[in-house]
Scaffold this motif. Structure first.
Motif, PDB file in Angstrom:
ATOM      1  N   ASN A 254      -1.223  -4.817   6.801  1.00  0.00           N
ATOM      2  CA  ASN A 254       0.113  -5.386   6.955  1.00  0.00           C
ATOM      3  C   ASN A 254       0.557  -5.275   8.410  1.00  0.00           C
ATOM      4  O   ASN A 254      -0.156  -4.688   9.223  1.00  0.00           O
ATOM      5  N   SER A 255       1.706  -5.853   8.693  1.00  0.00           N
ATOM      6  CA  SER A 255       2.233  -5.761  10.050  1.00  0.00           C
ATOM      7  C   SER A 255       2.797  -4.356  10.258  1.00  0.00           C
ATOM      8  O   SER A 255       3.084  -3.648   9.285  1.00  0.00           O
ATOM      9  N   PHE A 266       9.461   1.604   6.758  1.00  0.00           N
ATOM     10  CA  PHE A 266       9.290   0.865   5.497  1.00  0.00           C
ATOM     11  C   PHE A 266       7.955   1.194   4.810  1.00  0.00           C
ATOM     12  O   PHE A 266       7.901   1.543   3.630  1.00  0.00           O
ATOM     13  N   PHE A 267       6.844   1.097   5.562  1.00  0.00           N
ATOM     14  CA  PHE A 267       5.538   1.282   4.914  1.00  0.00           C
ATOM     15  C   PHE A 267       5.215   2.761   4.659  1.00  0.00           C
ATOM     16  O   PHE A 267       4.561   3.081   3.676  1.00  0.00           O
ATOM     17  N   GLU A 268       5.695   3.652   5.546  1.00  0.00           N
ATOM     18  CA  GLU A 268       5.494   5.087   5.293  1.00  0.00           C
ATOM     19  C   GLU A 268       6.150   5.463   3.968  1.00  0.00           C
ATOM     20  O   GLU A 268       5.618   6.248   3.198  1.00  0.00           O
ATOM     21  N   THR A 269       7.293   4.884   3.706  1.00  0.00           N
ATOM     22  CA  THR A 269       8.002   5.185   2.454  1.00  0.00           C
ATOM     23  C   THR A 269       7.291   4.518   1.278  1.00  0.00           C
ATOM     24  O   THR A 269       7.032   5.151   0.253  1.00  0.00           O
ATOM     25  N   ALA A 270       6.963   3.240   1.444  1.00  0.00           N
ATOM     26  CA  ALA A 270       6.353   2.506   0.325  1.00  0.00           C
ATOM     27  C   ALA A 270       4.991   3.088  -0.049  1.00  0.00           C
ATOM     28  O   ALA A 270       4.601   3.065  -1.216  1.00  0.00           O
ATOM     29  N   TYR A 271       4.240   3.594   0.928  1.00  0.00           N
ATOM     30  CA  TYR A 271       2.878   4.099   0.665  1.00  0.00           C
ATOM     31  C   TYR A 271       2.792   5.603   0.944  1.00  0.00           C
ATOM     32  O   TYR A 271       1.771   6.079   1.443  1.00  0.00           O
ATOM     33  N   LYS A 278      -3.465   2.690  12.382  1.00  0.00           N
ATOM     34  CA  LYS A 278      -3.020   1.557  13.213  1.00  0.00           C
ATOM     35  C   LYS A 278      -4.222   0.931  13.881  1.00  0.00           C
ATOM     36  O   LYS A 278      -5.056   1.641  14.451  1.00  0.00           O
ATOM     37  N   VAL A 279      -4.340  -0.374  13.778  1.00  0.00           N
ATOM     38  CA  VAL A 279      -5.399  -1.086  14.498  1.00  0.00           C
ATOM     39  C   VAL A 279      -4.700  -2.050  15.450  1.00  0.00           C
ATOM     40  O   VAL A 279      -3.532  -2.375  15.263  1.00  0.00           O
ATOM     41  N   GLU A 297      -1.277  -3.271  14.015  1.00  0.00           N
ATOM     42  CA  GLU A 297      -1.130  -3.648  12.611  1.00  0.00           C
ATOM     43  C   GLU A 297      -1.517  -2.439  11.775  1.00  0.00           C
ATOM     44  O   GLU A 297      -2.244  -1.559  12.249  1.00  0.00           O
ATOM     45  N   LEU A 298      -1.047  -2.427  10.544  1.00  0.00           N
ATOM     46  CA  LEU A 298      -1.314  -1.263   9.697  1.00  0.00           C
ATOM     47  C   LEU A 298      -2.489  -1.500   8.771  1.00  0.00           C
ATOM     48  O   LEU A 298      -2.737  -2.626   8.317  1.00  0.00           O
ATOM     49  N   LEU A 299      -3.191  -0.422   8.493  1.00  0.00           N
ATOM     50  CA  LEU A 299      -4.265  -0.445   7.521  1.00  0.00           C
ATOM     51  C   LEU A 299      -4.033   0.756   6.611  1.00  0.00           C
ATOM     52  O   LEU A 299      -3.915   1.883   7.091  1.00  0.00           O
TER      53      LEU A 299
END
Ligand SMILES: C[S@@+](CC[C@H](N)C(=O)[O-])C[C@H]1O[C@@H](n2cnc3c(N)ncnc32)[C@H](O)[C@@H]1O
Length: 317
Positions: A254-255, A266-271, A278-279, A297-299
């Motif tokens: 994801n971005s 957002f993503f730290e919370t969701a996952y 990070k790539v 971008e996130l992986l």
């Protein structure tokens, strides 16, 4: 091993990130112990084709919500030679048309594509499918940036891309792709349809439409549907349920919202509880896509990153 490459350009295509993504594949995949591959937002399928060049994937389940994209995959899989006859014609016509007349050629194919959608039965393969798949590839190779965008009436409305040359008919690659897709299950469906296909011997790669990195960025619509925060959170719940109940190896791109706002978690919370890496990618960095640069971008994975297994070590190569 396969020599097939993606046969269309697709927004969010992962070609340029492949080298980095490989590093984060699960160890079992690198060793060739995982043979089931699931890609529920397949798009151009960059990862699937790259993996097929390295391991023997025994079962592949590839899906996407975009009806015409999936129709085209199915034609490439089942009737590549018939489709190539059309593409050869398009290639000849494009090459023989003067630069200043190519927009007319493009618009006539686009109009035909838009009208033909009413005659197509998407549930059953027919000759209509073959010509439609060829139109889809022609438009993809000649439209602006390979975009796929539908207006509110469901018409493809991307303008001509003004290319001096366009590789519309790549026979060698289409035949290689067809062979690589031979045993794949290719389905037009929402990503949740992959549930029943997944077991502990599967590797699932999720590449959903990205969460826009700035509040002003326009939403990318590939199908007429949007993927907002609500859908991102539903996807995170699906990921977590799969992790708990199926024991498969899961990887998701994801971005990275911290490109814009360092406090956006957002993503730290969701996952929460999963691995987030990070790539670095070359992407449009402003909302009109004019300025490009390196952004991260996130992986996200549900398995550990094992740097010792950086190199592929396939037993069945
Ligand atoms: C970022 S693109 C995938 C790019 C792809 N991995 C590649 O390398 O080209 C996202 C894809 O998700 C599809 N999509 C959007 N919403 C979906 C949904 N709810 N279920 C399945 N696919 C969806 C879009 O049609 C699009 O092809």
């Amino acid at each position: 091993m396969s020599k097939a490459k993606p046969f269309i350009k697709w927004v969010g295509g992962k070609n340029q990130l492949l080298g980095q993504l490989e590093e984060y594949y699960p160890q079992e995949l690198k060793k060739g112990a995982i043979k089931n591959y699931i890609e529920p937002f397949v798009g151009g399928g960059a990862l699937f084709f790259a993996l097929s060049q390295k391991i023997k994937i025994e079962n592949a389940y590839l899906s996407d919500l975009n009806k015409d994209l999936i129709l085209t995959y199915q034609v490439v899989q089942k009737r590549p030679a018939d489709m190539l006859d059309f593409l050869e014609q398009y290639q000849k016509e494009y090459d023989a048309t003067a630069q200043d007349k190519r927009n007319d050629l493009f618009l006539s194919v686009r109009q035909h594509f838009n009208l033909q959608r009413f005659e197509v039965n998407y549930k059953k393969m027919s000759d209509n499918w073959v010509s439609r798949a060829a139109q889809f590839i022609f438009l993809n190779k000649t439209c602006f940036n390979g975009l796929f965008r539908l207006n509110a009436r469901g018409e493809f409305n991307v303008p001509y891309g003004k290319y001096k040359t366009a590789a519309i008919c790549d026979e060698q690659n289409i035949m290689a792709v067809s062979k690589t897709l031979k045993n794949a299950e290719i389905v037009q469906a929402d990503y949740t349809s992959c549930w029943d296909k997944i077991n502990e011997n599967s590797f699932v790669y999720f590449d959903p439409p990205y969460r826009p990195i700035s509040a002003t960025a326009s939403f990318t619509t590939y199908t007429g549907t949007v993927f907002r925060d609500k859908e991102q959170i539903e996807l995170a719940s699906f990921f977590k349920k799969l992790d708990r109940e199926k024991g498969a190896k899961l990887m998701l791109s994801n971005s990275d919202p911290t490109n814009e706002n360092v406090n956006d978690t957002f993503f730290e919370t969701a996952y929460l509880g999963y691995n987030i890496f990070k790539v670095s990618a070359n992407r449009a960095v402003n909302c009109n896509g004019e300025k490009r640069g390196k952004i991260s971008e996130l992986l996200i994975t549900n398995y550990r990153y094992e740097p010792r297994t950086l190199a592929f070590n396939f037993i069945n190569k």
